[in-house]
Motif scaffolding. Structure first.
Motif, PDB file in Angstrom:
ATOM      1  N   ASN A   1      10.244   2.577  -3.374  1.00 58.39           N
ATOM      2  CA  ASN A   1      11.614   2.686  -2.801  1.00 58.39           C
ATOM      3  C   ASN A   1      11.482   2.218  -1.342  1.00 58.39           C
ATOM      4  O   ASN A   1      12.348   1.401  -0.847  1.00 58.39           O
ATOM      5  N   LEU A   2      10.329   3.024  -0.827  1.00 51.97           N
ATOM      6  CA  LEU A   2      10.143   2.858   0.659  1.00 51.97           C
ATOM      7  C   LEU A   2       9.816   1.318   0.887  1.00 51.97           C
ATOM      8  O   LEU A   2      10.442   0.787   1.844  1.00 51.97           O
ATOM      9  N   SER A   3       9.138   0.908   0.030  1.00 50.82           N
ATOM     10  CA  SER A   3       8.556  -0.589   0.110  1.00 50.82           C
ATOM     11  C   SER A   3       9.799  -1.659  -0.080  1.00 50.82           C
ATOM     12  O   SER A   3      10.022  -2.501   0.688  1.00 50.82           O
ATOM     13  N   LYS A   4      10.511  -1.223  -1.127  1.00 50.82           N
ATOM     14  CA  LYS A   4      11.800  -2.234  -1.301  1.00 50.82           C
ATOM     15  C   LYS A   4      12.981  -2.231  -0.334  1.00 50.82           C
ATOM     16  O   LYS A   4      13.622  -3.170  -0.154  1.00 50.82           O
ATOM     17  N   THR A   5      12.927  -0.960   0.424  1.00 53.57           N
ATOM     18  CA  THR A   5      14.292  -0.643   1.266  1.00 53.57           C
ATOM     19  C   THR A   5      13.746  -0.846   2.336  1.00 53.57           C
ATOM     20  O   THR A   5      14.771  -0.959   3.715  1.00 53.57           O
ATOM     21  N   MET A   6      12.478  -0.693   3.010  1.00 57.64           N
ATOM     22  CA  MET A   6      12.314  -0.593   4.471  1.00 57.64           C
ATOM     23  C   MET A   6      11.263  -1.776   4.727  1.00 57.64           C
ATOM     24  O   MET A   6      11.593  -2.788   5.507  1.00 57.64           O
ATOM     25  N   PHE A   7      10.116  -1.905   4.333  1.00 55.10           N
ATOM     26  CA  PHE A   7       9.083  -2.700   4.542  1.00 55.10           C
ATOM     27  C   PHE A   7       9.376  -4.406   4.587  1.00 55.10           C
ATOM     28  O   PHE A   7       9.477  -5.200   5.278  1.00 55.10           O
ATOM     29  N   LEU A   8       9.731  -4.611   3.229  1.00 48.89           N
ATOM     30  CA  LEU A   8      10.060  -5.994   2.575  1.00 48.89           C
ATOM     31  C   LEU A   8      11.439  -6.538   3.439  1.00 48.89           C
ATOM     32  O   LEU A   8      11.480  -7.534   3.850  1.00 48.89           O
ATOM     33  N   PRO A   9      12.456  -5.554   3.357  1.00 54.36           N
ATOM     34  CA  PRO A   9      13.658  -6.240   4.137  1.00 54.36           C
ATOM     35  C   PRO A   9      13.510  -6.485   5.512  1.00 54.36           C
ATOM     36  O   PRO A   9      13.946  -7.701   6.112  1.00 54.36           O
ATOM     37  N   LEU A  10      12.577  -5.724   6.147  1.00 54.62           N
ATOM     38  CA  LEU A  10      12.211  -6.053   7.738  1.00 54.62           C
ATOM     39  C   LEU A  10      11.821  -7.213   7.914  1.00 54.62           C
ATOM     40  O   LEU A  10      11.839  -8.002   8.549  1.00 54.62           O
ATOM     41  N   ALA A  11      10.522  -7.630   6.814  1.00 54.63           N
ATOM     42  CA  ALA A  11      10.076  -8.753   6.716  1.00 54.63           C
ATOM     43  C   ALA A  11      10.831  -9.920   6.572  1.00 54.63           C
ATOM     44  O   ALA A  11      10.458 -10.967   7.158  1.00 54.63           O
ATOM     45  N   GLU A  12      11.576  -9.877   5.606  1.00 57.88           N
ATOM     46  CA  GLU A  12      12.730 -10.652   5.373  1.00 57.88           C
ATOM     47  C   GLU A  12      13.278 -11.090   6.377  1.00 57.88           C
ATOM     48  O   GLU A  12      13.668 -12.288   6.914  1.00 57.88           O
ATOM     49  N   ARG A  13      13.880 -10.269   7.178  1.00 57.01           N
ATOM     50  CA  ARG A  13      14.615 -10.300   8.157  1.00 57.01           C
ATOM     51  C   ARG A  13      14.050 -11.181   9.636  1.00 57.01           C
ATOM     52  O   ARG A  13      14.297 -11.957  10.315  1.00 57.01           O
ATOM     53  N   MET A  14      12.712 -11.066   9.691  1.00 56.56           N
ATOM     54  CA  MET A  14      11.663 -11.453  10.524  1.00 56.56           C
ATOM     55  C   MET A  14      11.683 -12.898  10.566  1.00 56.56           C
ATOM     56  O   MET A  14      11.868 -13.663  11.237  1.00 56.56           O
ATOM     57  N   VAL A  15      11.428 -13.349   9.109  1.00 54.24           N
ATOM     58  CA  VAL A  15      11.440 -14.833   8.735  1.00 54.24           C
ATOM     59  C   VAL A  15      12.604 -15.498   8.736  1.00 54.24           C
ATOM     60  O   VAL A  15      12.632 -16.266   9.261  1.00 54.24           O
ATOM     61  N   GLU A  16      13.725 -14.751   8.246  1.00 48.79           N
ATOM     62  CA  GLU A  16      15.098 -15.362   8.353  1.00 48.79           C
ATOM     63  C   GLU A  16      15.546 -15.823   9.925  1.00 48.79           C
ATOM     64  O   GLU A  16      15.818 -16.805  10.015  1.00 48.79           O
ATOM     65  N   LYS A  17      15.110 -14.972  10.606  1.00 46.84           N
ATOM     66  CA  LYS A  17      15.263 -15.222  12.273  1.00 46.84           C
ATOM     67  C   LYS A  17      14.626 -16.468  12.683  1.00 46.84           C
ATOM     68  O   LYS A  17      15.310 -17.365  13.177  1.00 46.84           O
TER      69      LYS A  17
ATOM     70  N   SER B   1       0.692  -1.375   0.022  1.00 48.18           N
ATOM     71  CA  SER B   1      -0.115   0.052   0.125  1.00 48.18           C
ATOM     72  C   SER B   1       0.880   1.343  -0.084  1.00 48.18           C
ATOM     73  O   SER B   1       0.350   2.381  -0.161  1.00 48.18           O
ATOM     74  N   ALA B   2       2.023   1.197   0.163  1.00 49.20           N
ATOM     75  CA  ALA B   2       2.994   2.536   0.183  1.00 49.20           C
ATOM     76  C   ALA B   2       2.813   2.967  -1.029  1.00 49.20           C
ATOM     77  O   ALA B   2       3.052   2.440  -2.231  1.00 49.20           O
ATOM     78  N   GLN B   3       2.807   4.438  -1.051  1.00 48.51           N
ATOM     79  CA  GLN B   3       2.890   5.213  -2.209  1.00 48.51           C
ATOM     80  C   GLN B   3       4.450   5.269  -2.934  1.00 48.51           C
ATOM     81  O   GLN B   3       4.541   5.263  -4.164  1.00 48.51           O
ATOM     82  N   ASP B   4       5.331   5.237  -1.886  1.00 40.96           N
ATOM     83  CA  ASP B   4       6.777   5.290  -2.543  1.00 40.96           C
ATOM     84  C   ASP B   4       7.237   3.842  -2.444  1.00 40.96           C
ATOM     85  O   ASP B   4       7.473   3.001  -1.606  1.00 40.96           O
TER      86      ASP B   4
END
Length: 835
Positions: A167-183, A162-165
């Motif tokens: 760049n924000l989607s690719k650099t913040m939300f998704l990497p954070l989600a990836e780290r949470m699953v990798e943990k 839902s992020a308009q930006d």
């Protein structure tokens, strides 16, 4: 209704009869029972909410809301009250209030898994993804269960979607989600298939296709078992993203050996073969062709492979279509050729023959959707809406089809003068759109509960697609205009009608930038050559035209809705100044809308001048050309300009407005002349026999409908004029009596208005008489004689020819009857216009 607990609570026993009454639809008894209970137990909050549900269902929304808010203000924590309030708010379409309920409940009971879970779902209903993420983690801290952790992860993905930006989607939300699953992967805590699906979804959205492929082919991929070939499908998707055509080919070939009827793998097989031919790919000298085994990389191998599948199929006891269709697809890909010819359905004799054939065909194949769709299209083209209603109903359109093919019905619903059927047609469509808003929220919640994470973005995209539907916006606008046409100043006042629709001129609820064209413009089977088919250019132009027409209709509706708010008020307090908070005054909004309407009309005229011809089986043209050609567009605009002048007169009084008064007098005369001129063009009959052939003139019907609508708008404007002029006239008469002065001269604007009203009455009476004349002519037509004269027809053809012509004749009569009835009601309202 609300779930009752296992332990018998005395309150449950007391509330049971109210629940039962509500479940059985006996809302009045539910209200009475709740009142009885509240007399004895004033603090039984749930009884109050159940009473509110009863009130809501009997149409007393405001009373119900007040009661509900009384209970909500107490921040209840009992399950009965919370669930009852949730049901009530859902029925009121106020899901945002449920979030406030459970926010208060978790503050009071911070360790309740149930309330935290309800809070999460309440956020899901309104799409508060950031708060969902926090609520999911809060839940996981209280009860460390994997699903709660992954609810939070999914909420991060939703924030990225839902992020308009981007760049924000690719650099913040998704990497954070990836780290949470990798943990969780590192700690070996991945338990369920849904969690692997989520990991795959994150990697795919990040463009990490190789990593996603490694996950699916690795140990975690073994958990993907609930769907047949889920693992293979995901591998295939990643091979395509990575352009690994050898693997695509080998995997699809292997899967086709297992099931030679799976069409999707034939397409991938052909795509990959031709890609490999293009790239002149050759297998390595040693070892496997690819990760997935043997690869076919030539046309000869592809032909041999398909022939082998057909041979295998012929030996099987169960016959399959797949291999034979695959052969045709391969031939199509190997050699393509086109046709060329001229196409037309302009000859009216051919139209009648087509209708006769289709009606006959339908008796032999009563469920044939194509026959029905073609009949709908042709009857509408001839201006006969009556047979269309049953035909469309027999199609039994389901769910999304109300959006994709509903336009075939709603485009003609109102324009052919069958107002009752038009209301019903709009209701069909609107019921679907409104239930979608409610239902999709429930689907999203179920997807969270059962871990179907990959479906959540699909559901949200689906909801947005329908909320932004062009057809939804059109039907909503036309339905409101239709309701005003049928009711305003007939059964209720214009002001009441507008209030009940929650219409505000300053609010535009159409998402212009996000509008989605969901129409299925290829719904008709076409055996025509490619050059006669509906092209992308046709679709683009049609969307452009539909959007222009919607803008004109929306602005017209908003201008009408602005009329009651301009009504006369004593003294100059409704002056030109902007009101508090910098909000424009009512007249400023009205004038701005009028300006926008002028621009929209100008744009529309320029488009119509292009004279675009769509294929017969393509998009249906809008009513815009008819609106301009009928002359009604000019009349409607003139009436809105009259409003602006009358408002000026109202603000400044009679003394200082001689110039404005003169302008008003000229406008009244001009408006009446324009209307007379428009009506004078509507001559001729709807149905006539010419040179032994039956000719239809459906444009006359559409023009009459526009005329009735225009007369209605002019009458609403006249009603506003009357509300301004009458107090001034009464005031002058009082002065005259008081001072017994004969020197007080009545301004000529009063006489002009009275003459104008008399002229309107005469004109409407003439239109009513004209419609009666059209009816008389239609009834007198002896269509049977015309059919008997046609010796080329067989007995069977004569029977169906009679059916078809009878349906058109009957439909025209029905339309004229409804238009005439509505005009008579409008004539009655004209007689009440006196100052």
């Amino acid at each position: 209704m609300a779930t009752r607990g296992h332990v018998q609570d005395p309150n449950d026993r007391r509330l049971r009869p109210i629940y039962d009454y509500l479940d059985n639809g006996n809302n009045k008894m539910a209200i009475q029972q709740a009142d009885k209970l509240l007399k004895k137990h004033k603090d039984l909050h749930c009884a109050k909410v159940l009473k509110a549900i009863g009130l809501q269902r009997t149409g007393k929304q405001e009373e119900a809301f007040t009661l509900a808010q009384e209970v909500a203000a107490l921040e209840p924590t009992d399950d009965n009250s919370l669930q009852a309030l949730t049901i009530l708010y859902r029925e009121m379409h106020r899901p945002e209030l449920v979030t406030k309920l459970y926010e208060a409940a978790v503050k009071k009971v911070p360790n309740s898994e149930e309330y935290h879970s309800h809070l999460f779902m309440a956020y899901a209903r309104v799409g508060e993804y950031k708060k969902m993420q926090q609520a999911g983690m809060a839940l996981y801290k209280i009860v460390p269960k994997n699903p709660y952790y992954f609810w939070s992860v999914m909420s991060l993905i939703m924030q990225s979607i839902s992020a308009q930006d981007e760049n924000l989607s690719k650099t913040m939300f998704l990497p954070l989600a990836e780290r949470m699953v990798e943990k969780m992967v590192k700690e070996d805590k991945i338990e369920a298939e849904a969690e692997v699906e989520l990991y795959y979804m994150i990697l795919e959205r990040l463009g990490k296709y190789q990593e996603a492929l490694d996950v699916i082919r690795g140990k975690l991929g073994e958990k993907l078992t609930s769907e047949i070939q889920s693992r293979e499908n995901k591998c295939m998707a990643m091979y395509k993203k990575l352009s690994r055509w050898p693997e695509c080919n080998a995997l699809s070939r292997r899967l086709l050996l297992k099931n030679s009827d799976d069409w999707q793998f034939y397409l991938t097989y052909f795509d990959s073969v031709f890609r490999l031919i293009e790239e002149a790919w050759t297998p390595p000298a040693e070892g496997e062709h690819s990760l997935e085994g043997e690869v076919h990389y030539s046309a000869e191998e592809a032909v041999r492979f398909i022939e082998d599948r057909i041979t295998e199929e012929s030996k099987s006891s169960r016959h399959l279509r797949g291999p034979h269709l695959a052969k045709l697809e391969l031939i199509r890909r190997l050699r393509r050729q086109g046709f060329n010819d001229e196409y037309k359905l302009g000859d009216e004799t051919a139209v009648w023959q087509a209708l006769t054939l289709l009606e006959e065909g339908l008796t032999h194949s009563p469920s044939n959707a194509q026959f029905k769709l073609l009949l709908v299209r042709i009857y509408c083209m001839l201006g006969a809406f009556e047979p269309v209603v049953d035909l469309y109903s027999s199609l039994d359109a389901k769910h999304i089809q109300h959006d994709t093919i509903g336009y075939l019905l709603t485009r003609y619903a109102e324009s052919l003068g069958q107002y009752a059927a038009a209301s019903q047609s709009c209701n069909f469509a609107l019921r679907f759109f409104h239930s979608n808003q409610k239902d999709t929220s429930e689907y999203i919640i179920q997807a969270y509960k059962y871990g179907a994470f990959e479906k959540i973005p699909e559901f949200i995209a689906f909801r947005n697609r329908l909320n932004n539907s062009l057809h939804f916006a059109q039907v909503r606008t036309e339905r409101m205009l239709l309701d005003l046409l049928l009711e305003a100043n007939v059964s209720t006042s214009l002001a009441e009608s507008i209030k009940s629709m929650n219409l505000r001129p300053e609010e535009d609820d159409i998402p212009w930038e996000a509008l989605r064209d969901n129409r299925d413009l290829n719904v008709f089977f076409s055996w025509d050559p490619k050059d006669r088919d509906v092209s992308e250019e046709h679709k683009k132009l049609s969307l452009e035209e539909e959007t222009m027409w919607l803008r004109i209709r929306s602005l017209t509706l908003r201008l009408i809705s602005g009329l009651p708010s301009l009504n006369h008020s004593v003294g100059p307090e409704n002056s030109e100044k902007t009101t508090e908070n910098g909000v424009s005054s009512r007249i400023d909004i009205f004038r701005l809308l009028l300006q926008q309407l002028e621009v929209a009309l100008e744009t529309g005229k320029r488009f119509i001048e292009k004279d675009i011809q769509y294929p017969f089986l393509g998009p249906v043209p809008t009513r815009m050309a008819g609106f301009f050609n009928s002359g009604c567009s000019q009349c409607q605009t003139s009436s809105f300009y009259l409003v602006s002048d009358i408002y000026e007169l109202d603000i400044n009084g009679l003394e200082d407005t001689m110039e404005i008064q003169e302008r008003v007098e000229n406008s009244l005369k001009s408006l009446l002349e324009q209307l007379k001129d428009v009506f004078s063009k509507y001559k001729g009959d709807l149905l006539e026999v010419k040179d032994g052939n039956l000719k239809t003139h459906p444009t006359l019907l559409e023009n009459l409908v526009f005329l009735v609508e225009t007369i209605s708008i002019i009458l609403w404007v006249s009603s506003y004029c009357e509300s301004v002029l009458r107090p001034y006239k009464l005031n002058l008469q009082k002065k005259k009596k008081k001072k017994k002065e004969t020197s007080i001269i009545m301004p000529p604007v009063f006489t002009s208005f009275q003459d104008y009203v008399t002229g309107l009455q005469t004109l409407i009476s003439n239109v009513v008489d004209h419609i009666k004349g059209l009816e008389t002519h239609l009834i007198a037509l002896k269509l049977e004689e015309l059919i008997l004269e046609d010796t080329s027809l067989s007995l069977e053809e004569r029977k169906f020819s009679k059916t078809v012509q009878g349906k058109v004749q009957s439909s025209y009569l029905h339309s004229l009857l409804e238009i005439g009835e509505l005009l008579k009601k409008r004539l009655e309202t004209t007689k009440k216009l006196k100052i």
